[in-house]
Design a protein around this motif. Structure first.
Motif, mmCIF file in Angstrom:
data_model
loop_
_atom_site.group_PDB
_atom_site.id
_atom_site.type_symbol
_atom_site.label_atom_id
_atom_site.label_comp_id
_atom_site.label_asym_id
_atom_site.label_seq_id
_atom_site.Cartn_x
_atom_site.Cartn_y
_atom_site.Cartn_z
ATOM 1 N N HIS A 143 -3.271 0.225 4.825
ATOM 2 C CA HIS A 143 -1.975 0.677 5.584
ATOM 3 C C HIS A 143 -2.152 1.219 7.131
ATOM 4 C CE1 HIS A 143 2.466 1.468 5.619
ATOM 5 N NE2 HIS A 143 2.313 2.570 6.186
ATOM 6 N N THR A 144 -3.135 2.000 7.048
ATOM 7 C CA THR A 144 -3.442 2.548 8.400
ATOM 8 C C THR A 144 -4.065 1.555 9.497
ATOM 9 O OG1 THR A 144 -4.069 4.755 7.540
ATOM 10 C CG2 THR A 144 -4.784 4.679 9.512
ATOM 11 N N LEU A 145 -4.953 0.794 8.939
ATOM 12 C CA LEU A 145 -5.490 -0.276 9.882
ATOM 13 C C LEU A 145 -4.696 -1.431 10.252
ATOM 14 C CD1 LEU A 145 -9.058 -0.956 8.464
ATOM 15 C CD2 LEU A 145 -8.469 0.810 10.250
ATOM 16 N N GLY A 150 -8.455 2.537 -5.537
ATOM 17 C CA GLY A 150 -7.117 2.086 -5.252
ATOM 18 C C GLY A 150 -6.209 2.784 -4.193
ATOM 19 N N HIS A 151 -6.326 4.129 -4.296
ATOM 20 C CA HIS A 151 -5.724 4.896 -3.381
ATOM 21 C C HIS A 151 -6.293 5.186 -1.926
ATOM 22 C CE1 HIS A 151 -4.159 7.774 -6.806
ATOM 23 N NE2 HIS A 151 -3.256 6.651 -6.269
ATOM 24 N N ALA A 152 -7.759 4.941 -2.051
ATOM 25 C CA ALA A 152 -8.477 4.957 -0.630
ATOM 26 C C ALA A 152 -8.161 3.623 -0.151
ATOM 27 C CB ALA A 152 -9.912 4.822 -0.838
ATOM 28 N N ASN A 153 -8.140 2.375 -0.764
ATOM 29 C CA ASN A 153 -7.803 1.083 -0.174
ATOM 30 C C ASN A 153 -6.440 1.171 0.563
ATOM 31 O OD1 ASN A 153 -8.954 -1.655 -0.144
ATOM 32 N ND2 ASN A 153 -7.170 -2.151 -1.470
ATOM 33 N N ALA A 154 -5.393 1.579 -0.370
ATOM 34 C CA ALA A 154 -4.167 1.744 0.168
ATOM 35 C C ALA A 154 -4.046 2.325 1.421
ATOM 36 C CB ALA A 154 -3.232 2.117 -0.952
ATOM 37 N N LEU A 155 -4.486 3.631 1.647
ATOM 38 C CA LEU A 155 -4.506 4.263 2.700
ATOM 39 C C LEU A 155 -5.033 3.482 3.934
ATOM 40 C CD1 LEU A 155 -5.424 7.768 1.446
ATOM 41 C CD2 LEU A 155 -3.229 7.108 2.603
ATOM 42 N N VAL A 156 -6.483 3.165 3.685
ATOM 43 C CA VAL A 156 -7.171 2.006 4.828
ATOM 44 C C VAL A 156 -6.201 0.952 5.159
ATOM 45 C CG1 VAL A 156 -9.080 1.064 5.338
ATOM 46 C CG2 VAL A 156 -9.267 3.155 4.276
ATOM 47 N N GLY A 183 -1.759 -0.857 11.241
ATOM 48 C CA GLY A 183 -0.965 -0.381 12.448
ATOM 49 C C GLY A 183 0.370 0.393 11.908
ATOM 50 N N ASN A 184 0.401 0.365 10.655
ATOM 51 C CA ASN A 184 1.483 1.183 10.050
ATOM 52 C C ASN A 184 1.310 2.707 9.818
ATOM 53 O OD1 ASN A 184 2.758 -1.408 9.453
ATOM 54 N ND2 ASN A 184 1.379 -1.519 7.907
ATOM 55 N N GLY A 185 1.081 3.278 11.015
ATOM 56 C CA GLY A 185 0.703 4.666 11.008
ATOM 57 C C GLY A 185 1.732 5.575 10.669
ATOM 58 N N GLY A 186 2.921 5.326 10.745
ATOM 59 C CA GLY A 186 4.009 6.188 10.433
ATOM 60 C C GLY A 186 4.087 6.231 8.696
ATOM 61 N N ALA A 187 4.075 7.051 8.159
ATOM 62 C CA ALA A 187 4.278 7.025 6.659
ATOM 63 C C ALA A 187 5.615 6.687 6.086
ATOM 64 C CB ALA A 187 3.602 8.307 5.674
ATOM 65 N N PRO A 233 0.873 -1.359 -0.251
ATOM 66 C CA PRO A 233 -0.072 -0.126 -0.237
ATOM 67 C C PRO A 233 0.651 1.295 0.059
ATOM 68 C CG PRO A 233 -1.004 -1.506 1.653
ATOM 69 C CD PRO A 233 0.323 -2.259 0.947
ATOM 70 N N ALA A 234 1.844 1.316 0.617
ATOM 71 C CA ALA A 234 2.740 2.473 0.710
ATOM 72 C C ALA A 234 3.270 3.001 -0.534
ATOM 73 C CB ALA A 234 3.782 2.252 1.781
ATOM 74 N N SER A 235 3.422 2.022 -1.475
ATOM 75 C CA SER A 235 3.863 2.424 -2.806
ATOM 76 C C SER A 235 3.103 3.417 -3.511
ATOM 77 C CB SER A 235 4.044 1.166 -3.746
ATOM 78 O OG SER A 235 2.854 0.566 -4.074
#
Length: 70
Positions: free
Chosen positions: A62-64, A54-60, A66-70, A8-10
């Protein structure tokens, strides 16, 4: 040499460029939303903030995860 970012971070550089907000700000919106389920959050980002799926899915994702730090 650093390994290329995967998963997701990509998507993060293109998300920041396209929508004009830093990833930390999107993650804070996700964390403070009253919604908790993955697809609810994805659909909310799409309808309320105009993100693509795709962008919304990647953000959610990654965030859920527990990878809060970008």
């Amino acid at each position: 040499m650093t390994a290329p970012v995967k998963g997701p971070a990509s998507y993060f550089p293109s998300i920041e460029k396209k929508y004009g907000r830093p990833i930390a700000e999107w993650q804070e919106l996700i964390r403070t939303s009253p919604l908790t389920r993955h697809m609810e959050l994805v659909n909310w980002l799409k309808t309320e903030h105009g993100l693509g799926h795709g962008h919304a899915n990647a953000l959610v994702a990654h965030t859920l995860a527990g990878n809060g730090g970008a």
